[in-house]
Scaffold this motif. Sequence first.
Motif, PDB file in Angstrom:
ATOM      1  N   PHE A   1       0.827  -1.194   0.000  1.00  0.00           N
ATOM      2  CA  PHE A   1       0.000   0.000   0.000  1.00  0.00           C
ATOM      3  C   PHE A   1       0.867   1.252   0.000  1.00  0.00           C
ATOM      4  N   ASP A   2       0.393   2.248  -0.755  1.00  0.00           N
ATOM      5  CA  ASP A   2       1.107   3.520  -0.862  1.00  0.00           C
ATOM      6  C   ASP A   2       0.802   4.430   0.322  1.00  0.00           C
ATOM      7  N   PHE A   3      -0.400   4.267   0.890  1.00  0.00           N
ATOM      8  CA  PHE A   3      -0.850   5.127   1.982  1.00  0.00           C
ATOM      9  C   PHE A   3      -1.651   4.270   2.943  1.00  0.00           C
ATOM     10  N   VAL A   4      -1.371   4.416   4.238  1.00  0.00           N
ATOM     11  CA  VAL A   4      -2.076   3.654   5.272  1.00  0.00           C
ATOM     12  C   VAL A   4      -2.591   4.632   6.317  1.00  0.00           C
ATOM     13  N   PHE A   5      -3.868   4.501   6.675  1.00  0.00           N
ATOM     14  CA  PHE A   5      -4.454   5.311   7.730  1.00  0.00           C
ATOM     15  C   PHE A   5      -4.832   4.399   8.881  1.00  0.00           C
TER      16      PHE A   5
ATOM     17  N   LEU B   1       1.055  16.315  13.299  1.00  0.00           N
ATOM     18  CA  LEU B   1       0.292  17.501  12.927  1.00  0.00           C
ATOM     19  C   LEU B   1      -0.817  17.711  13.956  1.00  0.00           C
ATOM     20  N   PRO B   2      -1.018  18.939  14.431  1.00  0.00           N
ATOM     21  CA  PRO B   2      -2.061  19.186  15.430  1.00  0.00           C
ATOM     22  C   PRO B   2      -3.448  19.338  14.806  1.00  0.00           C
ATOM     23  N   VAL B   3      -3.868  18.352  14.039  1.00  0.00           N
ATOM     24  CA  VAL B   3      -5.208  18.328  13.456  1.00  0.00           C
ATOM     25  C   VAL B   3      -6.084  17.513  14.388  1.00  0.00           C
ATOM     26  N   ARG B   4      -7.168  18.111  14.860  1.00  0.00           N
ATOM     27  CA  ARG B   4      -8.076  17.489  15.814  1.00  0.00           C
ATOM     28  C   ARG B   4      -7.299  16.885  16.979  1.00  0.00           C
ATOM     29  N   ASP B   5      -7.257  15.569  17.094  1.00  0.00           N
ATOM     30  CA  ASP B   5      -6.587  14.923  18.223  1.00  0.00           C
ATOM     31  C   ASP B   5      -5.184  14.437  17.858  1.00  0.00           C
ATOM     32  N   GLY B   6      -4.625  15.007  16.800  1.00  0.00           N
ATOM     33  CA  GLY B   6      -3.258  14.703  16.404  1.00  0.00           C
ATOM     34  C   GLY B   6      -3.161  13.648  15.315  1.00  0.00           C
ATOM     35  N   LEU B   7      -2.490  13.986  14.229  1.00  0.00           N
ATOM     36  CA  LEU B   7      -2.195  13.051  13.148  1.00  0.00           C
ATOM     37  C   LEU B   7      -0.684  12.921  13.041  1.00  0.00           C
ATOM     38  N   MET B   8      -0.178  11.688  13.125  1.00  0.00           N
ATOM     39  CA  MET B   8       1.245  11.471  12.912  1.00  0.00           C
ATOM     40  C   MET B   8       1.435  10.962  11.486  1.00  0.00           C
ATOM     41  N   LEU B   9       2.342  11.614  10.762  1.00  0.00           N
ATOM     42  CA  LEU B   9       2.728  11.148   9.430  1.00  0.00           C
ATOM     43  C   LEU B   9       4.063  10.442   9.565  1.00  0.00           C
ATOM     44  N   ILE B  10       4.131   9.238   9.018  1.00  0.00           N
ATOM     45  CA  ILE B  10       5.329   8.399   9.111  1.00  0.00           C
ATOM     46  C   ILE B  10       5.728   8.007   7.688  1.00  0.00           C
ATOM     47  N   ARG B  11       6.975   8.215   7.372  1.00  0.00           N
ATOM     48  CA  ARG B  11       7.457   7.847   6.038  1.00  0.00           C
ATOM     49  C   ARG B  11       8.695   6.991   6.186  1.00  0.00           C
TER      50      ARG B  11
ATOM     51  N   GLY C   1       6.047   4.897   0.628  1.00  0.00           N
ATOM     52  CA  GLY C   1       4.700   4.985   1.189  1.00  0.00           C
ATOM     53  C   GLY C   1       4.655   5.770   2.492  1.00  0.00           C
ATOM     54  N   THR C   2       3.435   6.160   2.870  1.00  0.00           N
ATOM     55  CA  THR C   2       3.205   6.966   4.065  1.00  0.00           C
ATOM     56  C   THR C   2       2.168   6.310   4.955  1.00  0.00           C
ATOM     57  N   ILE C   3       2.413   6.365   6.249  1.00  0.00           N
ATOM     58  CA  ILE C   3       1.434   5.936   7.248  1.00  0.00           C
ATOM     59  C   ILE C   3       0.936   7.190   7.954  1.00  0.00           C
ATOM     60  N   CYS C   4      -0.363   7.308   8.099  1.00  0.00           N
ATOM     61  CA  CYS C   4      -0.972   8.409   8.836  1.00  0.00           C
ATOM     62  C   CYS C   4      -1.721   7.793  10.016  1.00  0.00           C
ATOM     63  N   VAL C   5      -1.410   8.254  11.231  1.00  0.00           N
ATOM     64  CA  VAL C   5      -1.975   7.656  12.434  1.00  0.00           C
ATOM     65  C   VAL C   5      -2.785   8.708  13.193  1.00  0.00           C
ATOM     66  N   ASP C   6      -4.034   8.381  13.510  1.00  0.00           N
ATOM     67  CA  ASP C   6      -4.922   9.300  14.208  1.00  0.00           C
ATOM     68  C   ASP C   6      -4.730   9.201  15.716  1.00  0.00           C
ATOM     69  N   ASN C   7      -5.133  10.248  16.420  1.00  0.00           N
ATOM     70  CA  ASN C   7      -5.179  10.319  17.889  1.00  0.00           C
ATOM     71  C   ASN C   7      -3.809  10.334  18.559  1.00  0.00           C
ATOM     72  N   THR C   8      -2.777  10.786  17.886  1.00  0.00           N
ATOM     73  CA  THR C   8      -1.433  10.708  18.459  1.00  0.00           C
ATOM     74  C   THR C   8      -1.138  11.816  19.475  1.00  0.00           C
ATOM     75  N   LEU C   9      -2.073  12.745  19.668  1.00  0.00           N
ATOM     76  CA  LEU C   9      -1.950  13.694  20.780  1.00  0.00           C
ATOM     77  C   LEU C   9      -2.868  13.298  21.933  1.00  0.00           C
ATOM     78  N   TRP C  10      -3.880  12.500  21.657  1.00  0.00           N
ATOM     79  CA  TRP C  10      -4.761  11.834  22.619  1.00  0.00           C
ATOM     80  C   TRP C  10      -5.085  12.668  23.860  1.00  0.00           C
ATOM     81  N   ASN C  11      -5.777  13.776  23.632  1.00  0.00           N
ATOM     82  CA  ASN C  11      -6.210  14.666  24.714  1.00  0.00           C
ATOM     83  C   ASN C  11      -5.059  15.107  25.619  1.00  0.00           C
ATOM     84  N   GLY C  12      -3.891  15.256  25.057  1.00  0.00           N
ATOM     85  CA  GLY C  12      -2.738  15.696  25.830  1.00  0.00           C
ATOM     86  C   GLY C  12      -1.952  14.572  26.473  1.00  0.00           C
TER      87      GLY C  12
END
Length: 192
Positions: free
Chosen positions: A94-98, A171-181, A123-134
């Motif tokens: 996969f080229d992109f993984v969420f 990235l500080p989008v919503r609850d944090g998005l981590m981009l991994i390459r 490829g890039t991995i994007c991971v949600d919630n990586t700031l997890w309410n602080g």
Amino acid sequence: MLTGHEEAQVLRLLVSMSKATRVLEIGMFTGCAALAMAEALPCQGTVTTCEINPALEGVIRKFFDKSPHGNKISIKIGPALDTMQTLHEEGKQFDFVFIDADKSNYGNYFKCLLDKNLLAEGGTICVDNTLWNGNAYLVREERDETMVDAHAIPEFNQLVADDDRVYRVILPVRDGLMLIRRKIDVDGGVKP
């Protein structure tokens, strides 16, 4: 937090910028992210989405089928790590993984993607919630221990930070998005 309109727009932009054609989503839930990413793909592009809850498949499939991009999405029901093993055995990449599933398995998903070569070169991995309410940056004594997986996200973030095979940024989008390459070896191949 659910993947809403703002985060869906960011995902659509990232998929488009990366010129991805093969997307893997780990954790479908509402289907908003899967559809946003499918909209950014070329006609032959595909989104494979992993979901543990079989009750969601029929409901979300109807939602996807109302979109001209829904045919790009295939839903795989079952534990994500089992699905990922099957995809590995099928030789998929996969080229992109969420990733937006159970936080306690984020590290296992990350390791599986790299160790089993499911993430394509470049490829890039994007991971949600990586700031997890602080909780991701608070010292252990200050974390909200009532939150499920209060320690899972900080441990995942440290796992990624310690892995010399990848670059990463949050990235500080919503609850944090981590981009991994994945890093590219000086000889031109992916770093083992």
